[in-house]
Write a protein that holds these residues in place. Structure first.
Motif, short mmCIF file in Angstrom:
data_model
loop_
_atom_site.label_atom_id
_atom_site.label_comp_id
_atom_site.label_asym_id
_atom_site.label_seq_id
_atom_site.Cartn_x
_atom_site.Cartn_y
_atom_site.Cartn_z
N LEU A 1 0.83 -1.20 0.00
CA LEU A 1 0.00 0.00 0.00
C LEU A 1 0.87 1.25 0.00
CD1 LEU A 1 -2.79 1.34 0.23
CD2 LEU A 1 -2.60 1.09 2.73
N ASN A 2 1.91 1.26 0.82
CA ASN A 2 2.81 2.41 0.91
C ASN A 2 3.45 2.71 -0.43
OD1 ASN A 2 4.42 4.45 1.88
ND2 ASN A 2 5.59 3.19 3.29
N ALA A 3 3.95 1.66 -1.10
CA ALA A 3 4.58 1.85 -2.41
C ALA A 3 3.58 2.40 -3.43
CB ALA A 3 5.17 0.53 -2.88
N LEU A 4 2.34 1.87 -3.42
CA LEU A 4 1.32 2.33 -4.36
C LEU A 4 0.94 3.78 -4.10
CD1 LEU A 4 -0.75 1.83 -6.60
CD2 LEU A 4 -2.30 0.90 -4.86
N LEU A 5 0.74 4.14 -2.83
CA LEU A 5 0.37 5.52 -2.50
C LEU A 5 1.46 6.50 -2.91
CD1 LEU A 5 -1.17 5.01 1.07
CD2 LEU A 5 -2.39 5.34 -1.09
N SER A 6 2.72 6.14 -2.68
CA SER A 6 3.82 7.04 -3.03
C SER A 6 3.89 7.25 -4.54
CB SER A 6 5.15 6.46 -2.52
OG SER A 6 5.15 6.34 -1.11
N ARG A 7 3.68 6.19 -5.30
CA ARG A 7 3.70 6.33 -6.76
C ARG A 7 2.54 7.19 -7.25
NH1 ARG A 7 4.64 0.86 -6.58
NH2 ARG A 7 2.62 0.37 -7.54
N LYS A 8 1.34 7.00 -6.67
CA LYS A 8 0.19 7.80 -7.08
C LYS A 8 0.41 9.28 -6.77
CE LYS A 8 -2.52 4.46 -8.57
NZ LYS A 8 -2.83 4.35 -10.01
N LEU A 9 0.99 9.56 -5.62
CA LEU A 9 1.26 10.95 -5.27
C LEU A 9 2.34 11.53 -6.19
CD1 LEU A 9 1.19 10.76 -1.36
CD2 LEU A 9 -0.60 11.62 -2.90
N GLY A 10 3.36 10.72 -6.51
CA GLY A 10 4.39 11.18 -7.44
C GLY A 10 3.84 11.46 -8.82
N GLN A 11 2.79 10.73 -9.21
CA GLN A 11 2.13 10.93 -10.51
C GLN A 11 1.05 12.00 -10.46
OE1 GLN A 11 0.74 6.95 -11.15
NE2 GLN A 11 2.78 6.13 -11.65
N LYS A 12 0.94 12.66 -9.27
CA LYS A 12 -0.05 13.73 -9.06
C LYS A 12 -1.48 13.22 -9.25
CE LYS A 12 3.28 17.24 -10.56
NZ LYS A 12 3.80 17.40 -9.20
N LEU B 1 15.45 2.40 8.04
CA LEU B 1 16.09 3.02 6.89
C LEU B 1 15.44 2.54 5.59
CD1 LEU B 1 18.56 4.84 6.11
CD2 LEU B 1 19.87 2.71 5.91
N GLY B 2 15.21 1.24 5.49
CA GLY B 2 14.59 0.69 4.29
C GLY B 2 13.17 1.16 4.09
N GLN B 3 12.40 1.24 5.18
CA GLN B 3 11.02 1.71 5.07
C GLN B 3 10.96 3.18 4.67
OE1 GLN B 3 8.66 0.73 8.52
NE2 GLN B 3 9.37 -1.39 8.54
N ALA B 4 11.93 3.97 5.15
CA ALA B 4 11.98 5.39 4.74
C ALA B 4 12.30 5.51 3.26
CB ALA B 4 13.03 6.13 5.58
N ALA B 5 13.07 4.55 2.74
CA ALA B 5 13.46 4.61 1.33
C ALA B 5 12.29 4.33 0.40
CB ALA B 5 14.58 3.62 1.06
N ILE B 6 11.30 3.56 0.85
CA ILE B 6 10.19 3.17 -0.05
C ILE B 6 9.44 4.40 -0.60
CG2 ILE B 6 7.95 2.03 -0.17
CD1 ILE B 6 9.06 -0.18 1.57
N PRO B 7 8.95 5.32 0.26
CA PRO B 7 8.26 6.48 -0.32
C PRO B 7 9.19 7.41 -1.10
CG PRO B 7 8.42 6.69 2.07
CD PRO B 7 8.84 5.30 1.72
N VAL B 8 10.46 7.54 -0.66
CA VAL B 8 11.40 8.39 -1.39
C VAL B 8 11.63 7.84 -2.80
CG1 VAL B 8 13.78 9.25 -1.45
CG2 VAL B 8 12.54 9.17 0.72
N VAL B 9 11.94 6.54 -2.87
CA VAL B 9 12.18 5.91 -4.16
C VAL B 9 10.90 5.88 -4.99
CG1 VAL B 9 12.83 3.74 -5.30
CG2 VAL B 9 14.11 4.54 -3.31
N GLY B 10 9.79 5.49 -4.36
CA GLY B 10 8.53 5.37 -5.09
C GLY B 10 8.05 6.69 -5.66
N PHE B 11 8.12 7.78 -4.87
CA PHE B 11 7.67 9.09 -5.34
C PHE B 11 8.53 9.57 -6.51
CE2 PHE B 11 7.50 13.64 -5.56
CZ PHE B 11 6.20 13.98 -5.24
N ASN B 12 9.84 9.49 -6.36
CA ASN B 12 10.73 10.02 -7.39
C ASN B 12 10.75 9.13 -8.63
OD1 ASN B 12 12.24 12.53 -6.29
ND2 ASN B 12 12.27 11.10 -4.58
N TYR B 13 10.55 7.84 -8.44
CA TYR B 13 10.43 6.95 -9.59
C TYR B 13 9.13 7.26 -10.35
CZ TYR B 13 10.04 2.59 -12.27
OH TYR B 13 9.91 1.67 -13.28
#
Length: 467
Positions: A73-84, A294-306
């Motif tokens: 869910l976290n990875a999906l939400l970050s990608r959706k927010l990154g895609q506006k 550290l890894g959990q913090a990386a998921i939204p950072v990587v997901g949003f910017n990806y």
């Protein structure tokens, strides 16, 4: 700077660290109250500690499903927010809530209907069965807190708010730590409930932590909200969540199976060995929590910017992630190598436990660097939307030494070295040859003597040292 701009514009190193530190602290606190539970339960008896260690395999399965769903869910939400696409993010968050509630209901029914059968599968000892049943039934029936708390925290993390995520976890942990001695030993007018009291304290802490996390989302999350009005369920959201989440669930569920298998082997050695394995697992988890944060913090950072097409920032995140993880791994190795007796002493360890526990902790410490590298690769890949890498890495790490498990039960080893071998296998995929085993040395001497005399050799041990 609002959360969306922070994920897109803040320099990667300070962004990752500012998000990771609260997560590290929250996970350390979460792990700490598991350790505190064990410390108090150990003061009841070693048998009670053994029961809690046996039940941990089932608890680990619940955690696996909750965390796996939340990671997806976290990875999906970050990608959706990154895609506006905030509306799609809110719809996915609502779907995630229904998934968590459905999972909680399943485990509640399992607790109501099958606690006796599960306890019987864990052990044949009547006293241990009773203690397992008392501890397990409470954790299963009232599991709603752990799933909803995980859900609420991941919604906050998806928008970069790891501080409130940490606060919600601290609230639950503090409640648990305060209630533990009161309910276990019967303080302040509360009846002494023993191991059942430890379970009740845990679920109360989880429920209060869940309430805090959901409240913080309601009043402080500026982007993601659960909306029932106009909500439309889409199977595509479920597929997107579990494309990343299911491999994580499988990976962590393998850990539950391995724990169950190792407990079964160690029961043939002694109940003390099972109690030690539970202690070891919680100590290792405590030392690995900064890496997981550290890894959990990386998921939204990587997901949003990806999701927003900023590949340079994705690459920078990896260059920060791995070296930082290596530092944590080396620190954990040093603690296990230098202070094994002191760590076990926290749990009122007997002389028997110290005899095999000290060398076991030292052996397992040499695997931390490999484990950390695998863990961080998995988190990074999850941020990119690829959960399969995480699953494969975790499976290799958990099962890489499975071939050595039967060797650990070999009577040629003796009890002490059996435990050392099993623990050396369980964490990293290393098959470690026990050292200093006088019984085995004597057997080898007899084999060599038989060969010189032309007699047929005795049975040899299928032991390897591989990575």
């Amino acid at each position: 700077m609002n959360p969306k701009n922070k994920l897109a514009e803040m320099p990667v190193r300070p962004l990752l660290y500012t998000m990771a530190v609260p997560l590290m602290l929250s996970l350390l606190i979460q792990s700490l109250y598991n350790i505190v539970d064990s410390i108090f339960v150990a003061r009841l008896s070693e048998t009670a500690l053994t029961a809690a260690s046996l039940v941990y395999a089932i608890q680990f399965l619940m955690i696996a499903i909750g965390v796996g769903t939340a990671v997806g869910l976290n990875a999906l939400l970050s990608r959706k927010l990154g895609q506006k696409k905030p509306e799609e993010a809110c719809r996915a968050a609502t779907t995630g809530l229904f998934l968590m509630l459905g999972t909680s209901l399943v485990f509640t029914l399992v607790g109501l209907l099958f606690s006796n059968q599960i306890a019987a599968a864990l052990t044949n000892d009547p006293e241990l069965q009773q203690l397992c049943r008392e501890y397990l039934s409470v954790n299963l029936v009232f599991c709603w807190g752990i799933f909803l708390q995980t859900y609420g925290q991941r919604l906050l993390q998806a928008v970069g708010d790891t501080v409130l995520s940490m606060v919600s976890l601290i609230i639950g942990a503090v409640v648990n730590i305060i209630l533990d001695p009161i309910m276990i030993f019967g303080l302040l007018g509360c009846p002494a409930m023993g191991i059942r009291g430890a379970a009740i304290a845990t679920v109360i802490g989880q429920l209060i932590g869940a309430a805090a996390a959901l409240w913080f989302n309601r009043v402080k999350n500026p982007v993601i909200h659960v909306r029932l009005k106009g909500y439309r369920f889409l199977w595509q959201d479920v597929a997107d969540i579990y494309r990343v989440g299911l491999p994580t669930i499988v990976m962590q569920a393998i850990g539950s199976v391995m724990t169950f298998a190792v407990n079964g082997i160690l029961l043939g050695v002694s109940s003390t060995a099972v109690a030690f394995f539970g202690i070891y697992y919680k100590l290792q988890n405590f030392l690995m929590m900064p890496v997981n944060g550290l890894g959990q913090a990386a998921i939204p950072v990587v997901g949003f910017n990806y999701g927003s097409g900023q590949s340079d920032r994705v690459k920078q995140a990896w260059k920060v992630l791995l070296p930082t993880g290596v530092v944590f791994a080396l620190c954990g190795t040093a603690v296990f190598l230098l202070f094994p007796a002191q760590l076990l002493g926290l749990f009122s360890a007997s002389d028997e436990m110290l005899a095999f526990g000290v060398p076991a902790l030292r052996i397992i410490s040499v695997t931390f660097l490999f484990a950390v590298t695998t863990i961080l690769c998995g988190y990074f890949a999850s941020g990119l939307g690829n959960g399969v890498v995480n699953m494969i890495g975790g499976a290799l790490r958990q099962l890489g030494g499975a071939g050595a498990l039967p060797v650990a039960a070999d009577p040629h080893y003796g009890h002490r070295k059996s435990v050392v071998c099993v623990l050396g296998v369980g964490s990293s995929g290393l098959r470690l040859q026990p050292v200093g085993n006088e019984k085995r040395t004597a057997e080898q001497g007899k084999v060599r003597q038989n060969k010189k005399q032309g007699a047929p050799p005795g049975r040899t041990l299928p032991l390897q040292f591989t990575i």
